[in-house]
Enzyme design. Structure first.
Site, short mmCIF file in Angstrom:
data_model
loop_
_atom_site.label_atom_id
_atom_site.label_comp_id
_atom_site.label_asym_id
_atom_site.label_seq_id
_atom_site.Cartn_x
_atom_site.Cartn_y
_atom_site.Cartn_z
N HIS A 1 4.56 5.43 0.32
CA HIS A 1 4.89 4.23 -1.22
C HIS A 1 4.80 4.87 -2.50
O HIS A 1 5.46 4.64 -3.59
CB HIS A 1 4.31 3.04 -0.63
CG HIS A 1 4.72 2.30 -1.60
ND1 HIS A 1 5.57 1.86 -1.68
CD2 HIS A 1 3.63 1.20 -2.28
CE1 HIS A 1 5.72 0.90 -3.13
NE2 HIS A 1 4.26 1.30 -3.53
N HIS B 1 -0.84 3.22 -8.25
CA HIS B 1 -0.52 1.25 -8.96
C HIS B 1 -1.18 0.56 -7.27
O HIS B 1 -1.72 -0.65 -7.70
CB HIS B 1 0.48 1.35 -9.08
CG HIS B 1 1.62 1.20 -7.78
ND1 HIS B 1 2.11 2.25 -7.42
CD2 HIS B 1 2.28 -0.39 -7.04
CE1 HIS B 1 3.04 1.80 -6.24
NE2 HIS B 1 2.71 0.70 -6.11
N ASP B 2 -1.40 1.31 -6.25
CA ASP B 2 -2.21 -0.59 -5.55
C ASP B 2 -3.42 -0.24 -5.16
O ASP B 2 -4.18 -0.72 -4.43
CB ASP B 2 -0.62 -0.27 -4.09
CG ASP B 2 0.25 -0.70 -4.60
OD1 ASP B 2 0.44 -1.46 -5.03
OD2 ASP B 2 1.07 -0.57 -3.54
N GLU C 1 -5.89 -2.63 -5.97
CA GLU C 1 -5.97 -4.27 -4.65
C GLU C 1 -5.80 -4.01 -3.34
O GLU C 1 -6.85 -4.97 -3.01
CB GLU C 1 -4.60 -4.30 -5.39
CG GLU C 1 -3.75 -5.75 -5.33
CD GLU C 1 -2.36 -6.49 -4.72
OE1 GLU C 1 -1.94 -5.83 -5.46
OE2 GLU C 1 -2.55 -7.22 -4.47
N ASP C 2 -5.68 -2.59 -3.20
CA ASP C 2 -5.76 -2.64 -1.63
C ASP C 2 -6.72 -2.19 -1.08
O ASP C 2 -7.08 -1.53 0.09
CB ASP C 2 -4.69 -2.08 -1.02
CG ASP C 2 -3.44 -2.96 -1.81
OD1 ASP C 2 -3.84 -4.13 -1.27
OD2 ASP C 2 -2.32 -2.70 -0.87
N ASP D 1 7.86 -0.16 -8.66
CA ASP D 1 7.59 -0.05 -7.32
C ASP D 1 8.25 -1.22 -6.02
O ASP D 1 8.88 -1.08 -5.70
CB ASP D 1 6.44 -1.00 -7.73
CG ASP D 1 5.45 -1.84 -6.75
OD1 ASP D 1 5.66 -0.75 -5.52
OD2 ASP D 1 4.68 -2.26 -6.53
MN MN Z 1 2.87 -1.29 -4.63
#
Ligand code: MN
Length: 733
Positions: A60, A85-86, A89-90, A152
């Site tokens: 992704h 980018h993620d 957060e993750d 995104d």
């Molecule tokens: Mn994303």
């Protein structure tokens, strides 16, 4: 699920090479090093995550980075941020980790992206709009945040098949509502088109499929038409030694869908389903000249439609778009649009922001993204309340056609079509707008409401004595002007209202009315105002004068008197019991957080009855209308006019305490005060707060402040008091 690890790793490595290869910007060695670092970090961070489809998660961010690198054409910094980018957060990696490895800019962009995705998601449209506003507010951090967010979203839309249907529809609607307009505004036309088509695929699958099928069916005929047409044009242009390319471009599924809707016609009746593009080689010095030369060659052979000529070269759109559009009568008598662009213009049209960046050297006109963002920023900060209004205004402005006007110094400015002279003043500067006294258009003094035309030259005359007035809102069209005017009027109105409240209190005193919730409600009802601020404001500015207040006072005392006469007559013992029975559990509607008992009526569409779950809707002409929560109109009212919805609740009025003041008059006699107080204190549900007797000659006046649980108890009390010898009149104050 069994995963072939080796195969997957190979695929990841392959994707990495492809990412570098397809980058629109030329990458230096140090760019490549940086991307490698970001890539490795992303791979490690997401190593044990998989998407719903079962695919390793890392594909992704890589895909998003590819969109950013190729389709949008951003720089290495953005590619790194897209890869990561993620991550914050993750995964277990932090912003500090990113900053340490890749520097502060990448970390800042990732931070911005994390902030956006942590905004609370809600199906409530006004919250969604509020989130959108917050998202735009982050724009000033770095515009790349928003662009990566769009990438995104695009990849998420491309890979939504594994999701449950309700989520698909929700994400698709949000995309249509927010991301597509935004992509459009930033000049990412291809991305916008793709987002729209994908959204339609999930929101209206049948519609999407049927249009898609029909496009396939007509494709062959269309292609052969384009082929023969461009063959002819190629001959003619080659005679003049042009280096060029001709492409057919069909309308997107979504825009055909929109056109069928707005014109209410079937697919077959849409005539401009495709356009031709002539993309020619040129340098900055001769590109405009060559565009018109091509125009001249084309129109030598085909009749142009003079009303459809668009010169976006002399005056680029505010998105930066440049091209010459003409519509001609083509072979077999079909109108066809031809878009004439140099390679540079074409790149800008395809890549938007990124291409601007690349070409932004020398005397490039500054109608670029930065100035747009600055203006947007100002509107956002000025915006007072309602996010839905804001987004609607914003979207209107996005799609509105533009006009081009000049400042006195000859600077070109673009405004939405329909903009007035006053819009222009606000466009130049909020402080200039607020103080606009007059406007000269082409050296002639005109009303502020004058609608501008392209080519107008405008001079704004200001004065320090001028303040925005609410009638300005009747004619300004830009969201920027509206929001600034609204917020300054509001400030002023508040000040007037505060003053007005005190004036009103003073003026009511000699009229024997106390300013309290009850009298305010009566006044709102009598003067037909929507809320107390309106009332106080009118008093404050003096449009509600003493005469009108006196008329109200008469009415006020009269109704109370009549009310009591009626009640006193009614409250005979046998009807008393009946009335007690009627006092059901839900006999009273209250509104808003304050649980105020406001004047209202029931909506005829759903006719709610006591006890129903209901809400109030503030109408323009008829005050508050009460709707059933399940009313067929409820959803649309709540989503489109959330700010006019007021919560409502049924109450049991018998559980409330009322304060009441009784005024007794009569003939003074010995022991009267004792008798009255004894009578009141015998009734356990009545409390005396204050009691005051005055007598002059033999005439007495008594004021009794009591608290009672409901009107019946008060009525009973009045009834009993009226039997006391000597009392001849009881009035509620
Ligand atoms: Mn994303």
């Amino acid at each position: 699920m069994i995963v072939d690890q080796e195969k997957e790793n190979k695929e990841i490595a392959k994707q990495y090479k492809e990412l570098l290869r397809i980058s629109y910007q030329t990458l230096s060695d140090s760019d490549k090093k940086m991307i490698r670092l970001a890539f490795d970090m992303a791979v490690e961070a997401h190593s044990d995550q998989r998407r719903k489809s079962g695919e390793a998660y890392i594909f992704h961010p890589i895909s998003v980075a590819k969109i950013v690198a190729q389709q949008i054409g951003l720089d290495a910094t953005s590619i790194c941020a897209a890869l990561l980018h993620d991550v914050v957060e993750d995964t277990r990696f932090s912003l500090e980790d990113i900053e340490r490895l890749l520097g502060v800019t990448v970390a800042k962009i990732v931070h911005g992206l994390t902030k956006i995705s942590s905004l609370k998601k809600d199906k409530n449209i006004s919250l969604q709009a509020e989130n959108f506003r917050k998202m735009l507010l982050t724009l000033n951090d770095d515009v790349r945040v928003i662009i990566i967010k769009i990438a995104d979203r695009l990849h998420n839309m491309q890979t939504m098949d594994a999701m449950p249907e309700y989520k698909q529809v929700k994400i698709a609607s949000e995309t249509l509502y927010i991301y597509a307009p935004l992509a459009h505004r930033i000049g990412l036309y291809n991305v916008k088109t793709e987002l729209e088509d994908l959204s339609l695929k999930y929101t209206e699958p049948q519609r999407y499929e049927s249009i898609k099928e029909k496009i396939e069916e007509t494709k062959e005929a269309q292609e052969s038409y384009i082929k023969s047409f461009s063959k002819f044009l190629t001959q003619e242009l080659s005679k003049e030694r042009f280096k060029f390319e001709i492409k057919g471009r069909s309308k997107s599924i979504y825009s055909i869908h929109r056109k069928m809707l707005t014109q209410n016609v079937p697919f077959e009746k849409i005539y401009d389903k495709f356009a031709l593009r002539i993309i020619y080689k040129a340098n900055r010095n001769n590109e405009k000249f060559l565009a018109w030369k091509i125009y001249s060659i084309v129109t030598d052979h085909f009749t142009p439609n003079p009303t459809r000529l668009r010169d976006w070269i002399s005056a680029p759109k505010s998105t930066g778009y440049e091209a010459l559009h003409i519509t001609i009568m083509g072979p077999s008598n079909k109108w066809i649009e031809i878009q004439i662009r140099s390679e540079r213009m074409h790149e800008i049209a395809e890549k938007g922001y990124a291409a601007h960046y690349k070409y932004k050297q020398g005397n490039q006109k500054d109608i670029g993204i930065e100035s747009w963002l600055n203006r947007l920023q100002e509107v956002l900060e000025n915006n007072t309340g309602n996010a839905v209004d804001f987004v609607e205004d914003f979207k209107l402005n996005l799609y509105a056609k533009e006009i081009f006007v000049f400042t006195p110094k000859g600077d070109l400015k673009s405004l939405p079509q329909g903009s007035t002279a006053l819009d222009f003043a606000f466009f130049i500067h909020s402080e200039i707008g607020k103080k606009t006294r007059g406007v000269r258009v082409n050296d002639k003094l005109v009303p502020l409401s004058k609608v501008l035309k392209s080519g107008d030259q405008i001079e704004v005359i200001t004065s320090d004595n001028i303040k925005p007035s609410s009638n300005w809102l009747d004619f300004v069209v830009t969201s920027r002007a509206r929001s600034i005017i609204k917020s300054s009027i509001n400030d002023e109105k508040k000040a007037h209202a505060e003053e007005g409240k005190e004036i009103l209190r003073r003026k009511l005193k000699p009229l024997k009315i106390t300013l309290n919730d009850k009298s305010i409600q009566q006044m709102l009802h009598y003067f037909k105002f929507e809320n107390s601020q309106d009332l106080f404001y009118r008093i404050g500015i003096g449009t509600l004068d003493n005469k009108k207040l006196k008329e109200f006072a008469n009415e006020y005392h009269n109704t109370l008197l009549n009310f009591f006469k009626r009640r006193v007559r009614k409250s005979k013992p046998q009807t008393q019991n009946e009335e007690d029975k009627i006092t059901e559990k839900f006999d009273k509607l209250v509104f808003g957080k304050e649980k105020e008992p406001l004047a209202h009526s029931f909506a005829s569409c759903c006719r709610p009855i006591p006890g129903d779950a209901v809400f109030g809707f503030i109408t323009v002409n008829e005050g508050i209308k009460v709707h059933h929560n399940e009313c067929p109109n409820a959803l649309s009212l709540q989503s489109n006019f959330a700010y006019r919805v007021i919560s409502a609740k049924w109450m049991d009025s018998s559980t409330e305490e009322y304060n009441a003041v009784l005024k007794l008059t009569g003939i003074d006699k010995k022991g009267l005060v004792n008798e009255v107080t004894r009578l009141i204190s015998n009734n356990t549900s009545v409390n005396i707060n204050k009691i005051n007797f005055d007598s002059e000659d033999s005439f007495f006046t008594g004021l009794i402040h009591v608290s009672v649980p409901n009107k019946n108890v008060l009525n009973k009390l009045v009834n009993n008091l009226s039997r006391v010898n000597g009392i001849d009149k009881i009035v509620r104050e």
